[in-house]
Design a protein around this motif. Structure first.
Motif, mmCIF file in Angstrom:
data_model
loop_
_atom_site.group_PDB
_atom_site.id
_atom_site.type_symbol
_atom_site.label_atom_id
_atom_site.label_comp_id
_atom_site.label_asym_id
_atom_site.label_seq_id
_atom_site.Cartn_x
_atom_site.Cartn_y
_atom_site.Cartn_z
ATOM 1 N N ARG A 57 -65.954 -78.882 73.450
ATOM 2 C CA ARG A 57 -64.655 -79.377 73.908
ATOM 3 C C ARG A 57 -64.211 -78.693 75.189
ATOM 4 N NH1 ARG A 57 -61.083 -78.006 68.877
ATOM 5 N NH2 ARG A 57 -62.289 -76.091 69.199
ATOM 6 N N VAL A 58 -65.077 -77.856 75.753
ATOM 7 C CA VAL A 58 -64.768 -77.141 77.001
ATOM 8 C C VAL A 58 -65.741 -77.592 78.076
ATOM 9 C CG1 VAL A 58 -64.570 -74.886 78.112
ATOM 10 C CG2 VAL A 58 -63.879 -75.154 75.722
ATOM 11 N N SER A 59 -65.201 -78.036 79.204
ATOM 12 C CA SER A 59 -66.011 -78.544 80.316
ATOM 13 C C SER A 59 -65.780 -77.691 81.557
ATOM 14 C CB SER A 59 -65.614 -80.000 80.610
ATOM 15 O OG SER A 59 -66.165 -80.439 81.836
ATOM 16 N N LYS A 60 -66.712 -77.746 82.496
ATOM 17 C CA LYS A 60 -66.525 -77.109 83.798
ATOM 18 C C LYS A 60 -66.464 -78.144 84.923
ATOM 19 C CE LYS A 60 -67.827 -73.031 84.656
ATOM 20 N NZ LYS A 60 -68.568 -71.842 85.102
ATOM 21 N N ASP A 61 -66.385 -79.403 84.559
ATOM 22 C CA ASP A 61 -66.406 -80.491 85.539
ATOM 23 C C ASP A 61 -64.988 -80.946 85.868
ATOM 24 O OD1 ASP A 61 -66.794 -82.779 87.047
ATOM 25 O OD2 ASP A 61 -68.528 -83.436 85.874
ATOM 26 N N TYR A 93 -71.145 -80.664 83.128
ATOM 27 C CA TYR A 93 -70.838 -80.777 81.702
ATOM 28 C C TYR A 93 -71.842 -81.696 81.016
ATOM 29 C CZ TYR A 93 -68.140 -82.166 77.516
ATOM 30 O OH TYR A 93 -67.713 -82.424 76.234
ATOM 31 N N GLY A 94 -72.261 -81.293 79.826
ATOM 32 C CA GLY A 94 -73.117 -82.153 79.012
ATOM 33 C C GLY A 94 -74.458 -82.469 79.652
ATOM 34 N N ALA A 95 -74.811 -83.748 79.662
ATOM 35 C CA ALA A 95 -76.096 -84.181 80.205
ATOM 36 C C ALA A 95 -76.225 -83.854 81.684
ATOM 37 C CB ALA A 95 -76.276 -85.686 79.985
ATOM 38 N N LEU A 100 -78.803 -80.820 86.180
ATOM 39 C CA LEU A 100 -78.678 -79.962 87.354
ATOM 40 C C LEU A 100 -79.277 -78.573 87.146
ATOM 41 C CD1 LEU A 100 -75.028 -80.955 88.369
ATOM 42 C CD2 LEU A 100 -77.142 -81.552 89.561
ATOM 43 N N ARG A 101 -79.302 -78.123 85.909
ATOM 44 C CA ARG A 101 -79.848 -76.789 85.636
ATOM 45 C C ARG A 101 -81.376 -76.796 85.633
ATOM 46 N NH1 ARG A 101 -77.859 -71.981 83.069
ATOM 47 N NH2 ARG A 101 -79.489 -70.807 81.980
ATOM 48 N N HIS A 374 -74.334 -71.912 79.869
ATOM 49 C CA HIS A 374 -74.091 -71.462 81.235
ATOM 50 C C HIS A 374 -74.514 -70.000 81.463
ATOM 51 C CE1 HIS A 374 -72.057 -74.952 82.978
ATOM 52 N NE2 HIS A 374 -71.489 -75.131 81.796
ATOM 53 N N HIS A 375 -75.381 -69.480 80.599
ATOM 54 C CA HIS A 375 -75.871 -68.115 80.793
ATOM 55 C C HIS A 375 -76.574 -68.009 82.145
ATOM 56 C CE1 HIS A 375 -78.616 -64.632 80.280
ATOM 57 N NE2 HIS A 375 -77.591 -64.134 79.615
ATOM 58 N N CYS A 376 -76.320 -66.910 82.852
ATOM 59 C CA CYS A 376 -76.801 -66.746 84.222
ATOM 60 C C CYS A 376 -78.325 -66.736 84.304
ATOM 61 C CB CYS A 376 -76.246 -65.442 84.800
ATOM 62 S SG CYS A 376 -76.811 -65.085 86.470
ATOM 63 N N LEU A 377 -78.886 -67.605 85.141
ATOM 64 C CA LEU A 377 -80.333 -67.666 85.332
ATOM 65 C C LEU A 377 -80.874 -66.391 85.980
ATOM 66 C CD1 LEU A 377 -80.909 -71.316 86.609
ATOM 67 C CD2 LEU A 377 -81.621 -70.359 84.413
ATOM 68 N N GLY A 378 -80.046 -65.721 86.781
ATOM 69 C CA GLY A 378 -80.505 -64.542 87.514
ATOM 70 C C GLY A 378 -80.313 -63.238 86.777
#
Length: 433
Positions: A57-61, A93-95, A100-101, A374-378
């Motif tokens: 229920r939480v988005s970043k878009d 968000y979502g798909a 994008l990731r 959204h865990h940091c890739l770096g």
């Protein structure tokens, strides 16, 4: 805002931990006021943050789930607009997030990061040799001459960025995290950023190499990367592109912006924090030299007590979210998570959570690199850079100390997002035999 009186966030981050404690203690979610008159909810308790970071229920878009952005009530003139206007995996968000990731995750693997250890060791050796050549007793700013230099070389080499772009990118990244700049300065910096990125992408298309920028460009340009559904360069809301669609040109640029800024700023702040804490806590350094703690323990405790980013901007409630204690975040409202608060939450780390302790049993229980999708890739690369840099520094300069005049209070970067020292004046002392 559930009848709360919003806490005005200090754009300079002058006393970020006191502010974070106030937010954490007041409620599960606290109303706050951001620059430009934007109201949001800040969440500072680790349990609440951990839950939100994996809550569907939480988005970043902002284009899909922030009514004020969609309607234009908040737009490009907002000083922090760059944090929500970019379209990359961190704002998706979502798909869309999965789509994008995937290219970045494919190019930026933990194995690739671990394989950079020899180069990291080599660069650290060069930087330490340079420090060793300075006159004895000279005050050295370890942020600018050491902590800054290592991630710069590693990240820019990793992405194949030509040296002519280093200085412009540094200037832009510093302004990117400066939350005290004016609206005009923020807009000018955003424009400079997009011009610089367009120039870099054009250069790498003409001169591809074995680097992440070239890999992402190849993924974007390859006919086999998707069906072209995501090939529009318009800002749009991104909602219609399928998971298999390739990156648009804007998404390519915005993804590179994310990876550059996060890869550089995070590591600089982390290395600087770890050095600072050991310099001002010689008893903790002694635990390292006696083999009672590891350099990896130092990294985790530094991440816990001083996360490289104080707040994460912005998330949005897709629907009403009941946080408990009578606090409900209404659908469409923006949310900030306080990583700085989570790392010092006494409910997790005990009453001495403000104390640096490399033997702390909960040192690894932080959220400084995020959590969930959204865990940091770096994260792997940042941890490796810090562990190598700090270990090698104290092996070479075991008697290093903070410059006497600066030992009490050091200036911090002027930001409520980035969290780090602006400088670290030190005296190196004699080298180890």
């Amino acid at each position: 805002m559930n009848r709360q009186c919003p806490i005005a966030i200090d754009v300079f981050g002058a006393d970020a931990h006191a502010e974070a404690a106030r937010i954490r203690e007041q409620a599960p979610a606290t109303a706050v006021l951001l620059p430009g008159g934007v109201t949001a909810w800040a969440v500072g308790r680790q349990a609440g943050i951990r839950r939100l970071l994996v809550d569907p229920r939480v988005s970043k878009d902002a284009y899909r789930h922030w009514p004020a952005w969609i309607s234009g009530e908040v737009g490009a003139q907002w000083p922090l607009a760059i944090w929500v206007s970019v379209q990359n995996m961190i704002t998706a968000y979502g798909a869309e997030h999965t789509r994008l990731r995937r290219p970045a995750a494919t190019a930026f693997t933990a194995r690739r990061a671990a394989g950079m250890r020899p180069r990291i060791e080599e660069v650290v050796s060069e930087l330490l040799d340079r420090l060793a050549d300075l006159p004895a007793g000279q005050v050295v700013d370890l942020r600018s001459q050491f902590a800054h230099e290592l991630p710069t070389r590693i990240v820019f080499e990793l992405f194949g960025i030509p040296e002519r772009s280093w200085a412009p990118l540094h200037k832009i990244i510093n302004a990117f995290f400066d939350t005290a700049i004016t609206t005009e300065e923020a807009q000018r910096n955003a424009a400079d950023l997009h011009v610089t990125m367009a120039d870099l992408i054009a250069h790498k298309r003409e001169h591809p190499g074995d680097d992440m920028t070239s890999a992402l460009i190849a993924a974007r340009d390859s006919d086999s990367a998707g069906d072209g559904a995501g090939d529009s360069d318009s800002a749009g809301d991104g909602a219609g592109a399928g998971v298999g669609a390739r990156l648009s040109e804007k998404e390519l640029a915005d993804t590179l912006i994310l990876l550059f800024t996060a890869g550089y700023e995070t590591s600089v702040n982390l290395i600087c924090t770890a050095l600072h804490e050991l310099l001002r806590n010689p008893g903790q350094l002694a635990l390292l030299t006696q083999g009672l703690a590891s350099w990896e323990d130092v990294v985790e405790e530094a991440l816990r007590i001083e996360p490289p980013a104080s707040y994460g901007l912005l998330r949005f409630a897709v629907e009403d979210i009941d946080m408990g204690e009578g606090v409900v975040i209404p659908k469409g409202d923006p949310i900030m998570v306080s990583f700085g608060s989570a790392g010092r939450d006494p409910a997790v780390h005990g009453p001495d959570a403000d104390r640096f302790d490399v033997t702390r049993s909960t040192r690894g229980q932080h959220l400084s690199f995020g959590f969930g999708t959204h865990h940091c890739l770096g994260a792997t690369l940042a941890r490796l850079e810090c562990a190598v840099a700090v270990r090698r520094f104290f092996e070479r300069f075991p008697a290093a100390a903070l410059a006497p005049a600066q030992a009490r209070q050091l200036p911090r970067v002027e930001s409520f997002i980035s969290n780090g020292l602006r400088e670290l004046p030190s005296v190196l002392g004699p080298q180890a035999r």
